[in-house]
Design a protein around this motif. Structure first.
Motif, PDB file in Angstrom:
ATOM      1  N   VAL A  86       3.646  -0.582  -0.257  1.00  0.00           N
ATOM      2  CA  VAL A  86       2.876  -0.756   0.977  1.00  0.00           C
ATOM      3  C   VAL A  86       1.469  -1.039   0.504  1.00  0.00           C
ATOM      4  O   VAL A  86       0.857  -0.207  -0.172  1.00  0.00           O
ATOM      5  CB  VAL A  86       2.898   0.518   1.855  1.00  0.00           C
ATOM      6  CG1 VAL A  86       2.085   0.301   3.116  1.00  0.00           C
ATOM      7  CG2 VAL A  86       4.327   0.908   2.192  1.00  0.00           C
ATOM      8  N   GLN A  88      -2.641  -2.155   0.546  1.00  0.00           N
ATOM      9  CA  GLN A  88      -3.834  -1.737   1.288  1.00  0.00           C
ATOM     10  C   GLN A  88      -4.094  -2.703   2.436  1.00  0.00           C
ATOM     11  O   GLN A  88      -4.426  -2.303   3.542  1.00  0.00           O
ATOM     12  CB  GLN A  88      -5.029  -1.699   0.330  1.00  0.00           C
ATOM     13  CG  GLN A  88      -6.282  -1.125   0.951  1.00  0.00           C
ATOM     14  CD  GLN A  88      -7.331  -0.808  -0.099  1.00  0.00           C
ATOM     15  OE1 GLN A  88      -7.230  -1.206  -1.254  1.00  0.00           O
ATOM     16  NE2 GLN A  88      -8.350  -0.085   0.307  1.00  0.00           N
ATOM     17  N   SER A  90      -2.161  -5.079   4.702  1.00  0.00           N
ATOM     18  CA  SER A  90      -0.783  -5.445   5.030  1.00  0.00           C
ATOM     19  C   SER A  90      -0.715  -6.724   5.854  1.00  0.00           C
ATOM     20  O   SER A  90       0.347  -7.098   6.328  1.00  0.00           O
ATOM     21  CB  SER A  90      -0.092  -4.296   5.759  1.00  0.00           C
ATOM     22  OG  SER A  90      -0.815  -3.964   6.908  1.00  0.00           O
ATOM     23  N   GLN A 157       0.939  -2.166   9.774  1.00  0.00           N
ATOM     24  CA  GLN A 157       0.930  -1.261   8.620  1.00  0.00           C
ATOM     25  C   GLN A 157       2.127  -0.296   8.712  1.00  0.00           C
ATOM     26  O   GLN A 157       2.812  -0.026   7.720  1.00  0.00           O
ATOM     27  CB  GLN A 157      -0.378  -0.483   8.598  1.00  0.00           C
ATOM     28  CG  GLN A 157      -0.696   0.072   7.234  1.00  0.00           C
ATOM     29  CD  GLN A 157      -2.072   0.684   7.173  1.00  0.00           C
ATOM     30  OE1 GLN A 157      -2.576   1.201   8.168  1.00  0.00           O
ATOM     31  NE2 GLN A 157      -2.685   0.652   6.012  1.00  0.00           N
ATOM     32  N   CYS A 160       5.308  -1.991   7.803  1.00  0.00           N
ATOM     33  CA  CYS A 160       5.431  -2.097   6.333  1.00  0.00           C
ATOM     34  C   CYS A 160       5.967  -0.792   5.753  1.00  0.00           C
ATOM     35  O   CYS A 160       6.760  -0.794   4.806  1.00  0.00           O
ATOM     36  CB  CYS A 160       4.082  -2.418   5.692  1.00  0.00           C
ATOM     37  SG  CYS A 160       3.544  -4.078   6.050  1.00  0.00           S
ATOM     38  N   ILE A 161       5.532   0.338   6.318  1.00  0.00           N
ATOM     39  CA  ILE A 161       6.022   1.632   5.829  1.00  0.00           C
ATOM     40  C   ILE A 161       7.509   1.790   6.178  1.00  0.00           C
ATOM     41  O   ILE A 161       8.313   2.223   5.344  1.00  0.00           O
ATOM     42  CB  ILE A 161       5.170   2.782   6.411  1.00  0.00           C
ATOM     43  CG1 ILE A 161       3.767   2.681   5.805  1.00  0.00           C
ATOM     44  CG2 ILE A 161       5.787   4.146   6.117  1.00  0.00           C
ATOM     45  CD1 ILE A 161       2.703   3.383   6.580  1.00  0.00           C
ATOM     46  N   ALA A 174       2.341   3.304  -2.442  1.00  0.00           N
ATOM     47  CA  ALA A 174       1.714   3.168  -1.125  1.00  0.00           C
ATOM     48  C   ALA A 174       0.205   3.207  -1.305  1.00  0.00           C
ATOM     49  O   ALA A 174      -0.363   4.243  -1.660  1.00  0.00           O
ATOM     50  CB  ALA A 174       2.191   4.290  -0.217  1.00  0.00           C
ATOM     51  N   PRO A 177      -1.850   3.737   2.770  1.00  0.00           N
ATOM     52  CA  PRO A 177      -0.980   3.239   3.840  1.00  0.00           C
ATOM     53  C   PRO A 177      -1.397   3.681   5.232  1.00  0.00           C
ATOM     54  O   PRO A 177      -0.846   3.189   6.204  1.00  0.00           O
ATOM     55  CB  PRO A 177       0.385   3.846   3.478  1.00  0.00           C
ATOM     56  CG  PRO A 177       0.056   5.087   2.734  1.00  0.00           C
ATOM     57  CD  PRO A 177      -1.213   4.794   1.980  1.00  0.00           C
TER      58      PRO A 177
END
Ligand SMILES: Nc1ncnc2c1ncn2[C@@H]1O[C@H](COP(=O)(O)OP(=O)(O)OP(=O)(O)O)[C@@H](O)[C@H]1O
Ligand SMILES: [Mg+2]
Length: 261
Positions: A86, A88, A90, A157, A160-161, A174, A177
């Motif tokens: 992930v 910084q 995104s 974001q 993405c996680i 990450a 994140p």
């Protein structure tokens, strides 16, 4: 315990030869969760890029990196099956032309055998909604139908996680994140990471916020000017920081937790 990440004298120089990372020797075991801490510009994202791939080709890397027993010669040799990242920023981490649901579905389907792939379409749909819900995106049907540009930065974001969780990686890197998130969403995401990651997944969690890191990680690695200045158990770092940068992080975290008078 199996070693999952091993770097030896990892260094990075800029195009003009300026040292940006110096002799980073890092050892992370299976299931271990480490926090990379340090001030802005200390080298946290550079280490993440070395581990997750995506180091700028203008930078020169020396030293060794081994992930899951495989030597990483350049950023293209990082296996997406081993490492989920992930980043910084995104904003360009998602495919702009593919709906969010389809992007999340891909790793979920890849994780199933060919035989049950057809039968499990519905299960994948439900899994996508569960993952979105876990990261605090409760209107999952709308999000899954959306293209990345139709989401806010914080929503992207969190997607993405969710994507990283869907990959079920050996290593999660990450990089800050939760920076684009309000405090409530931040807490949701951290709890989603804690409860959805396999205990076998090693985590490298980048932040400059010690209080965020201490909830998730057992170990803290503190950087300053591209060097590791402290590598301790999280509880030891909080109780008695050995380096002034670590002490400043502890003081700052304590100041922020003071009730406002
Ligand atoms: N592509 C690049 N070319 C030249 N210098 C770079 C490049 N990327 C990073 N740097 C430099 O390397 C140093 C470390 O940068 P890095 O992005 O790793 O910092 P960071 O610890 O992640 O900071 P932040 O908390 O602000 O995200 C900085 O001095 C930065 O200017
Ligand atoms: Mg950074």
């Amino acid at each position: 315990m199996r070693t999952i990440i091993q770097t030896h004298e990892l260094s990075v120089r800029s195009e003009t030869g300026e040292p940006l990372l110096r002799d980073i020797s890092l050892h992370v075991e299976q299931g271990e969760r480490i926090a990379l801490l340090g001030r802005s510009g200390s080298g946290k994202s550079l280490i993440s890029s070395c581990l997750a791939g995506g180091l700028s080709p203008t930078l020169a890397r020396t030293g060794e990196i081994e992930i899951c027993g495989r030597r990483i010669r350049d950023s293209h040799s990082v296996s997406v099956r081993d490492v989920a990242a992930v980043r910084q920023d995104s904003s360009d981490a998602l495919n702009p032309l593919v709906r969010i649901g389809a992007q999340l579905m891909l790793p979920l389907k890849r994780g199933r055998s060919r035989v049950d792939r057809k039968a499990s379409g519905g299960a994948c749909d439900a899994h996508v909604l569960d993952l979105l819900d876990a990261v605090g995106l409760h209107d999952g049907h709308r999000i899954a139908r959306s293209f990345p540009a139709q989401l806010s930065g914080g929503q992207r974001q969190r997607v993405c996680i969710a994507l990283a969780l869907a990959c079920g990686p050996q290593v999660l890197v990450a990089d800050e994140p939760t920076t684009a998130l309000d405090v409530v969403s931040q807490a949701t995401v951290l709890s989603a990471l804690s409860s959805n990651l396999s205990p076998a997944t090693a985590v490298v969690f980048v932040t400059h916020d010690l209080s965020v890191a201490s909830g998730l990680c057992q170990r803290a690695v503190v950087l300053e000017a591209g060097r590791i200045v402290e590598d301790s158990a999280m509880r030891d770092l909080i109780a008695s920081p050995a380096h002034p940068t670590s002490a400043a992080l502890v003081t700052e975290a304590m100041r922020r937790s003071e009730p406002v008078s």
